[in-house]
Motif scaffolding. Sequence first.
Motif, PDB file in Angstrom:
ATOM      1  N   ARG A 132      12.828 -18.407 -24.319  1.00 23.37           N
ATOM      2  CA  ARG A 132      12.151 -17.684 -23.279  1.00 23.37           C
ATOM      3  C   ARG A 132      11.395 -18.798 -21.893  1.00 23.37           C
ATOM      4  O   ARG A 132      10.822 -19.357 -22.588  1.00 23.37           O
ATOM      5  N   VAL A 133      12.037 -18.586 -20.910  1.00 22.77           N
ATOM      6  CA  VAL A 133      11.764 -19.728 -19.997  1.00 22.77           C
ATOM      7  C   VAL A 133      11.300 -18.967 -18.633  1.00 22.77           C
ATOM      8  O   VAL A 133      11.925 -17.978 -18.279  1.00 22.77           O
ATOM      9  N   LEU A 134      10.016 -19.259 -18.271  1.00 19.29           N
ATOM     10  CA  LEU A 134       9.718 -18.875 -16.903  1.00 19.29           C
ATOM     11  C   LEU A 134       9.733 -19.923 -15.869  1.00 19.29           C
ATOM     12  O   LEU A 134       9.096 -21.026 -16.010  1.00 19.29           O
ATOM     13  N   VAL A 135      10.372 -19.652 -14.722  1.00 19.72           N
ATOM     14  CA  VAL A 135      10.211 -20.583 -13.630  1.00 19.72           C
ATOM     15  C   VAL A 135       9.300 -20.122 -12.648  1.00 19.72           C
ATOM     16  O   VAL A 135       9.150 -18.903 -12.112  1.00 19.72           O
ATOM     17  N   VAL A 136       8.227 -20.871 -12.414  1.00 20.02           N
ATOM     18  CA  VAL A 136       7.166 -20.474 -11.328  1.00 20.02           C
ATOM     19  C   VAL A 136       7.595 -21.034 -10.027  1.00 20.02           C
ATOM     20  O   VAL A 136       7.602 -22.161  -9.991  1.00 20.02           O
ATOM     21  N   GLY A 137       7.569 -20.033  -8.999  1.00 23.40           N
ATOM     22  CA  GLY A 137       8.058 -20.578  -7.815  1.00 23.40           C
ATOM     23  C   GLY A 137       9.175 -20.580  -7.408  1.00 23.40           C
ATOM     24  O   GLY A 137      10.299 -21.233  -7.911  1.00 23.40           O
ATOM     25  N   LEU A 138       9.928 -19.813  -6.289  1.00 27.53           N
ATOM     26  CA  LEU A 138      11.357 -19.562  -6.166  1.00 27.53           C
ATOM     27  C   LEU A 138      11.744 -20.141  -4.895  1.00 27.53           C
ATOM     28  O   LEU A 138      12.414 -19.348  -4.029  1.00 27.53           O
ATOM     29  N   GLY A 139      11.475 -21.251  -4.799  1.00 31.71           N
ATOM     30  CA  GLY A 139      11.890 -22.278  -3.426  1.00 31.71           C
ATOM     31  C   GLY A 139      13.232 -22.675  -3.972  1.00 31.71           C
ATOM     32  O   GLY A 139      13.863 -21.919  -4.881  1.00 31.71           O
ATOM     33  N   SER A 165      14.211 -25.469  -5.260  1.00 33.34           N
ATOM     34  CA  SER A 165      14.451 -26.043  -6.669  1.00 33.34           C
ATOM     35  C   SER A 165      14.200 -25.097  -7.651  1.00 33.34           C
ATOM     36  O   SER A 165      14.794 -25.022  -8.728  1.00 33.34           O
ATOM     37  N   GLY A 166      13.165 -24.085  -7.320  1.00 33.13           N
ATOM     38  CA  GLY A 166      13.221 -22.773  -8.372  1.00 33.13           C
ATOM     39  C   GLY A 166      14.459 -22.026  -8.635  1.00 33.13           C
ATOM     40  O   GLY A 166      14.638 -21.689  -9.822  1.00 33.13           O
ATOM     41  N   LEU A 167      14.913 -21.647  -7.708  1.00 34.77           N
ATOM     42  CA  LEU A 167      16.093 -20.787  -7.673  1.00 34.77           C
ATOM     43  C   LEU A 167      17.185 -21.610  -8.340  1.00 34.77           C
ATOM     44  O   LEU A 167      17.965 -21.281  -9.270  1.00 34.77           O
ATOM     45  N   ALA A 168      17.358 -22.846  -8.084  1.00 36.45           N
ATOM     46  CA  ALA A 168      18.370 -23.781  -8.585  1.00 36.45           C
ATOM     47  C   ALA A 168      18.028 -23.829 -10.053  1.00 36.45           C
ATOM     48  O   ALA A 168      19.151 -23.799 -11.091  1.00 36.45           O
ATOM     49  N   ALA A 169      16.700 -24.210 -10.565  1.00 36.22           N
ATOM     50  CA  ALA A 169      16.635 -24.205 -11.904  1.00 36.22           C
ATOM     51  C   ALA A 169      16.646 -22.852 -12.729  1.00 36.22           C
ATOM     52  O   ALA A 169      17.137 -22.928 -13.782  1.00 36.22           O
ATOM     53  N   LEU A 220      19.391 -12.990  -8.329  1.00 33.32           N
ATOM     54  CA  LEU A 220      19.014 -13.282  -9.643  1.00 33.32           C
ATOM     55  C   LEU A 220      19.206 -12.124 -10.562  1.00 33.32           C
ATOM     56  O   LEU A 220      19.559 -12.299 -11.993  1.00 33.32           O
ATOM     57  N   LEU A 221      19.245 -10.902 -10.304  1.00 32.95           N
ATOM     58  CA  LEU A 221      19.247  -9.844 -11.368  1.00 32.95           C
ATOM     59  C   LEU A 221      20.683  -9.709 -11.550  1.00 32.95           C
ATOM     60  O   LEU A 221      20.938  -9.392 -12.728  1.00 32.95           O
ATOM     61  N   GLU A 222      21.486  -9.860 -10.721  1.00 35.10           N
ATOM     62  CA  GLU A 222      23.158  -9.982 -11.016  1.00 35.10           C
ATOM     63  C   GLU A 222      23.267 -10.881 -12.168  1.00 35.10           C
ATOM     64  O   GLU A 222      23.933 -10.846 -13.299  1.00 35.10           O
ATOM     65  N   GLU A 223      22.484 -11.994 -12.257  1.00 36.11           N
ATOM     66  CA  GLU A 223      22.707 -13.136 -13.111  1.00 36.11           C
ATOM     67  C   GLU A 223      21.900 -12.835 -14.600  1.00 36.11           C
ATOM     68  O   GLU A 223      22.046 -13.590 -15.418  1.00 36.11           O
ATOM     69  N   THR A 262      12.890 -15.750 -16.429  1.00 33.43           N
ATOM     70  CA  THR A 262      12.048 -14.870 -15.826  1.00 33.43           C
ATOM     71  C   THR A 262      11.659 -15.722 -14.623  1.00 33.43           C
ATOM     72  O   THR A 262      11.464 -16.831 -14.737  1.00 33.43           O
ATOM     73  N   VAL A 263      11.773 -15.301 -13.421  1.00 34.54           N
ATOM     74  CA  VAL A 263      11.029 -16.058 -12.342  1.00 34.54           C
ATOM     75  C   VAL A 263       9.743 -15.362 -11.783  1.00 34.54           C
ATOM     76  O   VAL A 263       9.781 -14.137 -11.740  1.00 34.54           O
ATOM     77  N   SER A 264       8.711 -16.065 -11.412  1.00 31.96           N
ATOM     78  CA  SER A 264       7.494 -15.484 -10.855  1.00 31.96           C
ATOM     79  C   SER A 264       7.270 -16.094  -9.590  1.00 31.96           C
ATOM     80  O   SER A 264       7.049 -17.321  -9.612  1.00 31.96           O
ATOM     81  N   ASP A 265       6.828 -15.339  -8.605  1.00 35.38           N
ATOM     82  CA  ASP A 265       6.674 -15.768  -7.306  1.00 35.38           C
ATOM     83  C   ASP A 265       5.577 -15.137  -6.568  1.00 35.38           C
ATOM     84  O   ASP A 265       5.487 -13.931  -6.884  1.00 35.38           O
TER      85      ASP A 265
END
Length: 477
Positions: free
Chosen positions: A7-14, A16-20, A49-52, A32-35
């Motif tokens: 379970r991985v949370l990506v914080v910040g959807l700039g 690099s966040g989107l690529a990560a 993101l939802l499609e993925e 999960t991404v949180s922005d």
Amino acid sequence: MELKGKRVLVVGLGRSGLAAALFLRRQGAQVTVSDMRSAKALELEIPMLLEEGIAVEAGGHGLLTFRRQDLLVLSPGVPLDTPEIRQVRAFGQQIVGEVELASRFLKGRTLAITGSNGKTTTTTLCGAILAASGVPTVVGGNIGVPVVALTDASRDEGWNVLEISSFQLETIDTFRPEIAVLLNITPDHLDRHGSFEKYREAKERIFANQTAADFLVLNADDDVTHRAAARAQSQVFWFSRKRVVRQGAFVHEGVVMFRATESGPAEPVLPVAAIPLKGVHNLENVLAAVVATRLAGVPAEVIHATVSSFQAVEHRLEFVADVRGVAYYNDSKATNVDAAAKAVSSFPAGVHLILGGKDKDSDYRALLPLIRERVRAVYTIGAAAAKIESHLDVLREQAGAIPVVRADTLERAVALASESATPGETVLLAPACSSFDQFRDYEQRGERFKDLVRALPLATAQAPVETSDLEATRQGS
């Protein structure tokens, strides 16, 4: 690093966040991404993101979201001192940045470059030199392509050339470049780091994990980077435009020289006059690139040929157009005071200077000597306009006062400068501030400036900048 099922949370959807997030999902993680931005502001990213199969939390960070993860990946724009990050650190959860994540999967060797100014030009030049030598080369990082997006293209026999910011260095753990370059350290991002000392410490993390088998390239002319050598475990090489160095690159009788060992001879690499980039700061960037790429094994003749044909990077002292005899230059990447000073020092006189944007707790009074010597008028824009004017207020009190004009917007600044400038003078965008008050990033600001200039009556088409007389520029600075 095993990611499958984690379970991985990506914080910040700039960027690099989107690529990560996309990379992590491909590795089999539950992402999960949180922005902090609203769902409306993220309307382009959310469907992708939802499609993925990536969950999205928009409009704020939920503490429970942060607690329910095996790993947190922070985007560079997210400070470590936010309440949510402080709490998960207190609970001992693993936190890494996008660069650290990517470094676990990159193949080949890494050349990493940081500094307050010159990172992008030096990174781009190093990448071009290595590619010209026939070595598989990928280029990215803070320069635009996230490091994690380079992993698939990296090769065991190749080089990864990375521009690394202080924000990215805050969240490294094991990241270890075989060659690290620290160009300079001058006050920047003090609003984020809190003090110059903290900023310096962040920059020096680029060589924190190096060993005696690695190389560190330092600026012998910069007092702060010079002192960093005492804290290095790696082999230190120097570059200098002012003195001869024991090992590294320097200028002797108008020629860039490289010395591989303290006791060995110095080899000529290229004449200073063959460098097509404007300004002595770019001479320093070339010297750093010479050291780094010679250490990577590139022959001197390949370096000579590549540097000689290299053009200015977009938004870095970039010539835009000639309008009725007035030259317009875009240095939107000059996002701190030192970078703006270097831009102004590249011109002998007659500069109409556009300053302003989002302040980074900077002291603009450092620009006063150069403004007195070379600037015809200053036009202030953005949120920092009032502060800049207060720091430059003394200009209005002196004999032959230099106008400091509140323009507020880039559009009005270009219009006012174009009305005032006369043939032979220069209009220079070198803001000394970040762009985030009025623009998405420095690139959007630079593009807007170029559009405004090209829309001026009688603007000529953009043309390559001719090779500058660096010796004349040096005498003028």
